[in-house]
Design a protein around this motif. Structure first.
Motif, PDB file in Angstrom:
ATOM      1  N   GLN A  65       0.818  -1.217   0.000  1.00  0.00           N
ATOM      2  CA  GLN A  65       0.000   0.000   0.000  1.00  0.00           C
ATOM      3  C   GLN A  65       0.851   1.266   0.000  1.00  0.00           C
ATOM      4  O   GLN A  65       0.375   2.345  -0.357  1.00  0.00           O
ATOM      5  CB  GLN A  65      -0.981   0.000   1.188  1.00  0.00           C
ATOM      6  N   TYR A  66       2.131   1.129   0.369  1.00  0.00           N
ATOM      7  CA  TYR A  66       3.000   2.304   0.405  1.00  0.00           C
ATOM      8  C   TYR A  66       3.443   2.752  -0.991  1.00  0.00           C
ATOM      9  O   TYR A  66       3.992   3.833  -1.152  1.00  0.00           O
ATOM     10  CB  TYR A  66       4.214   2.039   1.295  1.00  0.00           C
TER      11      TYR A  66
ATOM     12  N   THR B 221       8.521   9.383   3.982  1.00  0.00           N
ATOM     13  CA  THR B 221       8.926   8.272   3.108  1.00  0.00           C
ATOM     14  C   THR B 221      10.145   7.524   3.666  1.00  0.00           C
ATOM     15  O   THR B 221      10.857   6.850   2.928  1.00  0.00           O
ATOM     16  CB  THR B 221       9.241   8.800   1.692  1.00  0.00           C
TER      17      THR B 221
ATOM     18  N   ILE C 120       8.955   3.393   8.563  1.00  0.00           N
ATOM     19  CA  ILE C 120       7.674   2.793   8.167  1.00  0.00           C
ATOM     20  C   ILE C 120       7.653   1.309   8.553  1.00  0.00           C
ATOM     21  O   ILE C 120       6.711   0.823   9.167  1.00  0.00           O
ATOM     22  CB  ILE C 120       7.459   2.946   6.636  1.00  0.00           C
TER      23      ILE C 120
ATOM     24  N   ASP D  52      -0.726   2.184   6.336  1.00  0.00           N
ATOM     25  CA  ASP D  52      -0.280   3.452   5.757  1.00  0.00           C
ATOM     26  C   ASP D  52      -1.136   4.616   6.246  1.00  0.00           C
ATOM     27  O   ASP D  52      -0.630   5.723   6.454  1.00  0.00           O
ATOM     28  CB  ASP D  52      -0.284   3.388   4.230  1.00  0.00           C
TER      29      ASP D  52
ATOM     30  N   TRP E 138       0.204   5.605   9.553  1.00  0.00           N
ATOM     31  CA  TRP E 138       1.511   6.246   9.412  1.00  0.00           C
ATOM     32  C   TRP E 138       1.366   7.708   8.943  1.00  0.00           C
ATOM     33  O   TRP E 138       1.978   8.629   9.492  1.00  0.00           O
ATOM     34  CB  TRP E 138       2.401   5.458   8.443  1.00  0.00           C
TER      35      TRP E 138
END
Lengths: 232, 621
Positions: free
Chosen positions: B430-431, B530, B535, B543, B546
């Motif tokens: 998903q990132y 990023t 992460i 995500d 985050w």
């Protein structure tokens, strides 16, 4: 309302209509609501009842336990007549039924064991596909496994009122039905049962008289072509 | 005193953090809990250590090591020596269990003391390895099996370690052959227990594989000449030279012939044999069955019966899988009709128009194989807007979707409308939505969306309206109200209020990707957003969480548009919505709360005022 996913009952409650736990109705509702499977597992000291997710690719009826004789493992139960005898050749310690296999919801005067065995018999009668997992000696209560077979027998006997099944103790008749898979010991009036018994006896003979190479080649070719269809 | 765990699950990995995510999650999801999880990392430089640290903190990874090793088999031997479970299974990076009850089912089988292990089936790209033989014949030209579905007693593995010479690629089949040769009882479990990752392993190196198998054949079958060994490999790989194999089956070495015959029968059920004429196949079957003595030896006859049963079962499973694919195709066709009508209506009533001027922001999303057939619905809905975006960027990982030829026509058709399709070497799940194109956010707001939602026609306009009112805020069409306990700490995620909104931006609102989220200009330019190590160690599977803590760290509040309301927010999802969703892991198994906790710990360091900010607003009605 509490949503029941798992309940555990003692053996008496599993086999006795008078002690059927009230939570079972909740479990049944959950099974139907979720379009899941309901499973009964006999363990060493209790019977676990639970709602289980059902993978689409798996058969709707699943059994775990042990074959009465390892030779039965290779038998093909591919028609109603032979399927009906399966519970006499396979000691069932776990039954899992997909929700659409539940045709009888279990009357109050019938125990939980009846619910599972009656629906199992109905599934076999409809020639549903099933999976039998016999992977060893599970830690189960042997007496309860035997009682489950007896439960099946009583339903079987009421459905097929055969003279050859009457007049003797249930345990004796069950042993005879199992032995009937090798040798023609019992006569049935019902042609379906006769066909099933004969098929099992033929398999027994086939097991000792190994198939000729040409038959194996034919069988392997048929199986191979079916697999290779998926590689086109 | 601690008793030994029933299973040791070992994952060997090297520079494969994002695939390891998949594997570790699959281990985490198992319902059976009496196991230890060991991760053996070969000294990765890609953030794997951070992810391993994350799982250690969740109590899942019991043991781990990160250091250079001598290759995959050396690492597997290392893991084996670290193991303390009764039975060991290797589930390497990118491999996953077939479902969450695998360990439970294997445990049931192994609970008897009679077995030294079990050998299940494996799956790769919808194909099935249907192991059927319980014999030493695995030594013969890598008779296929899925090592991820093999469970062996630890002592047995220690007696038969993997051959870790650097050129070896078949040490797993060789080991299994040795285990069976030792008389171990390892029955077949005829069901898929593991799914192999899509990444080609060492066996994809055909030249190296050949060297390795030739080495095995030379050592295990001294009576086989070099040329014979080459012929065996040619037959196993391409089903070529069947007459040479037929001649070899008359070899005087009985053991060699039996293993060859087994290999031949197995090969005849593989894809490689597709073009072998039926007559040739029948002839090879006859010779092999004769060589095995199948007409006279009960044990061999049973093996053939098992081969038949296994292949029939495999065929049934393939039919069932094909039926599932057809069901999906039917659902997609039906959905397409519905979508067509919906879009026609939008045009007919003037809600949207092809002449509408586009805005200056871009939308970014990612998808994966299970949803690739339907992602075009979500993207199309984002073009059919009252305020369409400048471009939509779709990010894909080549390890999951190798290239443009794998894309459905419906998806490619959207490219002239402004769809940009990007392939990165490895998926970051998903990132991928924002790790690759943060620079697009330098001068314009940036919207990220999910791949399984049909967005209402005014979804993007609402986001932009919010942005015009509050250009510094994050804008969400679907936000949750972050619940807190009496002492001001964040309550479990399950207790948060869904689809909440206020008439002003608030720190208490968390936007979710399902509604589409607009991030203000420059949001992704901050390197912390990023930071892959951060992460992976704090929120590898969340995500949304985050990005929310990154916003809180910079005192950026969230504004919920009027769509973020229970009565307005309607969930229209594409037919693949349930495929591969993180919902069960994140919400039902509490992984969201664990990730939130880690993120808030980090927030305590970078923005200690966050708790005060959270208390500024009351819960909406």
């Amino acid at each position: 309302m509490t949503r029941h996913q798992i309940i555990e009952v003692n053996f008496k409650a599993f086999f006795s209509a008078g002690e059927k736990p009230l939570e079972f109705q909740g479990l049944l509702h959950e099974t139907l609501r979720q379009r899941a499977s309901i499973r009964a597992t006999i363990s060493v000291d209790t019977v676990r009842l639970e709602v289980c997710n059902h993978a689409k690719s798996t058969p709707k009826v699943q059994l775990r336990g042990d074959w009465c004789d390892a030779n039965f493992r290779v038998y093909k139960f591919d028609c109603v007549s032979s399927k009906l005898f399966l519970p006499y050749l396979f000691n069932i310690s776990e039954v899992s039924l997909f929700y659409d296999q539940i045709l009888t919801l279990g009357h109050s005067y019938r125990p939980l064991s009846d619910f599972f065995m009656r629906n199992l018999l109905y599934s076999f009668s409809r020639d549903e596909t099933f999976a039998c997992y016999a992977s060893g000696n599970y830690k189960t209560n042997e007496g309860s496994v035997t009682n489950l077979t007896r439960q099946y027998f009583f339903i079987f006997q009421s459905m097929f009122p055969e003279p050859s099944l009457e007049g003797r103790q249930a345990g004796v008749v069950i042993d005879l039905i199992t032995a009937n898979a090798y040798l023609p010991l019992l006569e049935f009036n019902n042609p379906l049962l006769n066909t099933g018994a004969r098929k099992l006896q033929e398999l027994s003979v086939a097991e000792t008289n190994l198939p000729p190479i040409e038959q194996l080649v034919g069988d392997l070719n048929d199986a191979r072509l079916k697999v290779l269809e998926h590689f086109s | 005193m601690h008793s030994a765990p029933f299973f040791s699950i070992i994952t060997v990995t090297y520079n494969d953090a994002w695939s390891l995510m998949k594997t570790a999650r699959s281990v985490f999801e198992q319902n059976f809990e009496n196991f230890e999880y060991i991760i053996v990392d070969g000294g990765s430089q890609d953030g794997s250590a951070a992810l391993i640290d994350f799982w250690k903190r969740q109590g899942l990874a019991d043991k781990g090591v990160s250091e250079r090793d001598g290759g995959v088999y050396d690492a597997m031997n290392k893991g084996m020596r670290m193991a303390s479970g009764r039975y060991v299974c290797f589930l390497n990076s990118s491999d996953v269990f077939a479902d969450k009850n695998v360990l439970d089912r294997v445990h049931k089988v192994l609970s008897t003391d009679d077995y030294d292990g079990v050998l299940g089936w494996g799956e790769l790209n919808s194909q099935i390895w249907a192991s059927w033989i319980e014999s030493e014949a695995f030594k013969m030209a890598s008779l296929g099996f899925c090592h991820q579905s093999l469970y062996l007693r630890r002592e047995l593995l220690l007696q038969h370690p993997f051959d870790d010479c650097s050129y070896k690629t078949d040490s797993d089949t060789l080991q299994l052959g040795r285990v069976y040769a030792s008389g171990a009882k390892v029955p077949i479990m005829a069901e898929v227990l593991a799914k192999r990752g899509g990444e080609p392993g060492i066996s994809a190196d055909l030249e190296r594989t050949k060297i390795s198998i030739l080495d095995t054949l030379a050592k295990e079958y001294p009576s086989l000449s070099e040329q014979d060994a080459e012929d065996v490999i040619d037959f196993r790989r391409r089903c070529e030279g069947s007459e040479k194999i037929a001649a070899l089956l008359a070899h005087p070495d009985k053991r060699l012939v039996q293993h060859l015959a087994t290999m031949v029968l197995d090969t005849l059920f593989q894809r490689a044999s597709k073009n072998l004429p039926k007559d040739s196949a029948s002839q090879l079957m006859r010779i092999s069955l004769d060589a095995l003595g199948a007409a006279t030896d009960v044990e061999q006859a049973r093996n053939i019966a098992r081969l038949l049963d296994c292949q029939k079962l495999r065929s049934q499973k393939l039919v069932a899988a094909a039926e599932v694919r057809r069901d999906l195709d039917r659902a997609v066709t039906k959905f397409e009709d519905e979508e067509k009508r919906r879009i026609e209506k939008l045009h007919a009533d003037g809600t949207v128009s092809s002449n509408t001027k586009r805005s200056d922001f871009v939308v970014s999303l990612t998808t994966f194989p299970a949803r690739i057939k339907t992602v075009h619905f979500a993207i199309r809905s984002l073009f059919e807007q009252t305020l369409p975006p400048k471009e939509i960027h779709l990010w894909l990982g080549r390890d999951e979707i190798p290239g443009p030829n794998w894309l459905p026509t419906r998806l490619r058709e959207l490219q002239p409308m402004g769809l940009r399709i990007h392939f990165c070497d490895r998926t970051r799940h998903q990132y991928d939505k924002f790790l690759h194109n943060a620079e697009l956010n330098a001068d314009a707001p940036f919207v990220i969306v999910d791949d399984d939602v049909i967005y209402p026609a005014y979804a993007l306009e609402r986001l932009l309206d919010g942005h015009r009112m509050y250009p510094e805020a994050v804008i969400g069409n679907r936000c949750h109200w972050i619940a807190t306990t009496e002492d001001g700490t964040v309550a479990p995620y399950m207790n948060w209020q869904r689809e909440a909104r206020l008439d002003h931006p608030s720190f208490r609102l968390m936007p979710t990707g399902a509604g589409g989220v607009l991030y203000p200009t420059g949001f992704f330019i901050d390197p912390i957003v990023t930071d892959i190590d951060r992460i992976l160690s704090h929120a590898p599977y969340a995500d949304d969480v985050w990005l929310k803590v990154c916003a809180m760290a910079r005192q950026i509040p969230t504004f919920a548009t009027e769509l973020s309301h229970k009565s307005d927010w309607y969930h229209r999802y594409t037919p693949t919505m349930k495929a591969g969703t993180l919902m069960a892991t994140n919400v039902e198994r509490g992984l969201n709360d664990k990730q939130i906790e880690l993120c808030l710990d980090w927030l305590n360091h970078v923005s200690p005022d966050w708790k005060t900010n959270l208390q500024m607003d009351d819960c909406p009605e």
